[in-house]
Write a protein that holds these residues in place. Structure first.
Motif, PDB file in Angstrom:
ATOM      1  N   MET A   1       0.760  -1.121   0.088  1.00 29.95           N
ATOM      2  CA  MET A   1      -0.017   0.098   0.024  1.00 29.95           C
ATOM      3  C   MET A   1       0.833   1.206  -0.043  1.00 29.95           C
ATOM      4  O   MET A   1       0.899   2.041   0.939  1.00 29.95           O
ATOM      5  CB  MET A   1      -0.856   0.009   1.366  1.00 29.95           C
ATOM      6  N   SER A   2       1.381   1.492  -1.004  1.00 27.79           N
ATOM      7  CA  SER A   2       2.571   2.388  -1.141  1.00 27.79           C
ATOM      8  C   SER A   2       1.673   3.864  -1.299  1.00 27.79           C
ATOM      9  O   SER A   2       0.716   4.010  -1.729  1.00 27.79           O
ATOM     10  CB  SER A   2       3.347   2.224  -2.486  1.00 27.79           C
ATOM     11  N   GLY A   3       2.368   4.766  -0.601  1.00 26.39           N
ATOM     12  CA  GLY A   3       1.737   6.193  -0.644  1.00 26.39           C
ATOM     13  C   GLY A   3       0.529   6.377   0.212  1.00 26.39           C
ATOM     14  O   GLY A   3      -0.067   7.455  -0.038  1.00 26.39           O
ATOM     15  N   ILE A   4       0.527   5.556   1.172  1.00 23.29           N
ATOM     16  CA  ILE A   4      -0.495   5.963   2.206  1.00 23.29           C
ATOM     17  C   ILE A   4      -0.275   6.324   3.691  1.00 23.29           C
ATOM     18  O   ILE A   4       1.204   6.159   4.020  1.00 23.29           O
ATOM     19  CB  ILE A   4      -1.254   4.609   2.741  1.00 23.29           C
ATOM     20  N   ASP A   5      -0.732   7.303   3.965  1.00 19.05           N
ATOM     21  CA  ASP A   5      -0.532   8.186   4.904  1.00 19.05           C
ATOM     22  C   ASP A   5      -1.065   7.127   6.547  1.00 19.05           C
ATOM     23  O   ASP A   5      -2.110   7.370   6.721  1.00 19.05           O
ATOM     24  CB  ASP A   5      -0.895   9.654   4.932  1.00 19.05           C
ATOM     25  N   LEU A   6      -0.019   6.598   6.974  1.00 21.50           N
ATOM     26  CA  LEU A   6      -0.472   5.728   8.149  1.00 21.50           C
ATOM     27  C   LEU A   6      -1.062   6.276   9.340  1.00 21.50           C
ATOM     28  O   LEU A   6      -1.891   6.006   9.949  1.00 21.50           O
ATOM     29  CB  LEU A   6       0.699   4.713   8.430  1.00 21.50           C
ATOM     30  N   THR A   7      -0.548   7.593   9.636  1.00 20.30           N
ATOM     31  CA  THR A   7      -0.995   8.510  10.626  1.00 20.30           C
ATOM     32  C   THR A   7      -2.400   8.732  10.220  1.00 20.30           C
ATOM     33  O   THR A   7      -3.627   8.814  11.227  1.00 20.30           O
ATOM     34  CB  THR A   7      -0.225   9.858  10.769  1.00 20.30           C
ATOM     35  N   ALA A   8      -2.673   9.186   9.182  1.00 23.18           N
ATOM     36  CA  ALA A   8      -4.314   9.640   8.570  1.00 23.18           C
ATOM     37  C   ALA A   8      -4.922   8.399   8.842  1.00 23.18           C
ATOM     38  O   ALA A   8      -6.273   8.563   9.065  1.00 23.18           O
ATOM     39  CB  ALA A   8      -4.284  10.131   7.163  1.00 23.18           C
ATOM     40  N   LEU A   9      -4.541   7.286   8.236  1.00 26.65           N
ATOM     41  CA  LEU A   9      -5.500   5.911   8.301  1.00 26.65           C
ATOM     42  C   LEU A   9      -5.758   5.582   9.771  1.00 26.65           C
ATOM     43  O   LEU A   9      -6.761   5.338  10.080  1.00 26.65           O
ATOM     44  CB  LEU A   9      -4.599   4.926   7.660  1.00 26.65           C
ATOM     45  N   ALA A  10      -4.678   5.638  10.531  1.00 27.99           N
ATOM     46  CA  ALA A  10      -5.149   5.285  11.986  1.00 27.99           C
ATOM     47  C   ALA A  10      -6.187   6.277  12.469  1.00 27.99           C
ATOM     48  O   ALA A  10      -7.162   5.696  13.405  1.00 27.99           O
ATOM     49  CB  ALA A  10      -3.705   5.146  13.102  1.00 27.99           C
ATOM     50  N   THR A 123      -7.315   5.222  -2.796  1.00 28.53           N
ATOM     51  CA  THR A 123      -7.691   4.267  -3.839  1.00 28.53           C
ATOM     52  C   THR A 123      -6.774   2.972  -3.775  1.00 28.53           C
ATOM     53  O   THR A 123      -5.552   3.201  -4.384  1.00 28.53           O
ATOM     54  CB  THR A 123      -8.004   4.628  -5.118  1.00 28.53           C
ATOM     55  N   PRO A 124      -6.961   1.778  -3.436  1.00 27.80           N
ATOM     56  CA  PRO A 124      -5.990   0.482  -3.562  1.00 27.80           C
ATOM     57  C   PRO A 124      -5.448   0.310  -4.693  1.00 27.80           C
ATOM     58  O   PRO A 124      -6.709   0.685  -5.745  1.00 27.80           O
ATOM     59  CB  PRO A 124      -6.735  -0.527  -2.569  1.00 27.80           C
ATOM     60  N   GLU A 125      -4.565  -0.340  -5.209  1.00 25.99           N
ATOM     61  CA  GLU A 125      -4.193  -0.880  -6.454  1.00 25.99           C
ATOM     62  C   GLU A 125      -5.401  -1.904  -6.977  1.00 25.99           C
ATOM     63  O   GLU A 125      -5.561  -2.007  -8.047  1.00 25.99           O
ATOM     64  CB  GLU A 125      -2.974  -1.597  -6.402  1.00 25.99           C
TER      65      GLU A 125
END
Length: 154
Positions: A1-10, A123-125
Motif C-alpha cells: 500500500m504505497s503512498g498511504i499516510d498511516l497516521t491519517a489512516l489510524a 484508492t487501493p491498487e
C-alpha cells in the motif's frame, strides 16, 4: 500500500470506532439469547445480521451483494478491477450461545478498514472485499467451512 499516510489512516479508523460499536450492538439485537448470541447458519438471525451489515456497507459507499451461497461481499473498488482482490472477513453465523465477537469481529474490522481508506481518499491498487461468510460453524451441519468452500469453488 504505497503512498498511504498511516497516521491519517489510524485517525480515520479511530473515528470509525463508533460505527463498529453500533454494528455490534445492532447485530446483537437480532441474535441475543439467554446466555450469549445464536445465529444458526442461513437462519433468520444470520440473515438479519447480514442485512444490517449490507445496509451499513451500502451507506459507506461500498458495493454490497450476496453471492450464490448467501455470503455477503462488500467491495471497495481498486484501480485495477482485473487484479486479484484482497479478501478480508470472517463468518457471520455462531455456535449456540456463542460469543458476541466471534466471527463478526473479522467482518466488521474489514468494513472499518474499507471505510477508513475511503475517508482518507485512498484508492487501493486492487479491489478490497470484506466477506461475511455463511455456514462456517460446523456445529450446524457437521461440515466446516461450507460458505468459504462455496465462495471459492472448493
Amino acid at each position: 500500500m504505497s503512498g498511504i499516510d498511516l497516521t491519517a489512516l489510524a485517525a480515520a479508523v479511530e473515528r470509525r470506532m463508533p460505527l463498529a460499536a453500533a454494528l455490534f450492538d445492532d447485530v446483537r439485537g437480532v441474535s441475543v439469547d439467554e446466555v450469549g448470541i445464536t445465529r444458526p447458519a442461513w437462519s433468520e438471525q444470520d440473515q438479519a445480521a447480514a442485512d444490517i451489515l449490507a445496509q451499513a456497507a451500502g451507506a459507506l459507499g461500498l458495493d454490497a451483494a450476496y453471492d450464490r451461497a448467501g455470503n455477503l461481499c462488500c467491495n471497495l473498488a481498486g484501480k485495477d478491477p482485473a487484479a486479484p482482490a484482497i479478501l478480508i472477513g470472517s463468518h457471520l453465523d455462531s455456535v449456540p450461545t456463542g460469543g458476541h465477537f466471534d466471527g463478526l469481529a473479522g467482518f466488521i474490522a474489514g468494513l472499518i478498514a474499507q471505510a477508513a481508506l475511503s475517508d482518507i481518499a485512498y484508492t487501493p491498487e486492487c479491489d478490497i472485499v470484506s466477506l461475511g461468510i455463511r455456514g462456517e460453524e460446523s456445529v450446524w451441519f457437521g461440515i466446516p467451512f461450507i460458505g468459504s468452500r462455496l465462495a471459492l469453488g472448493t
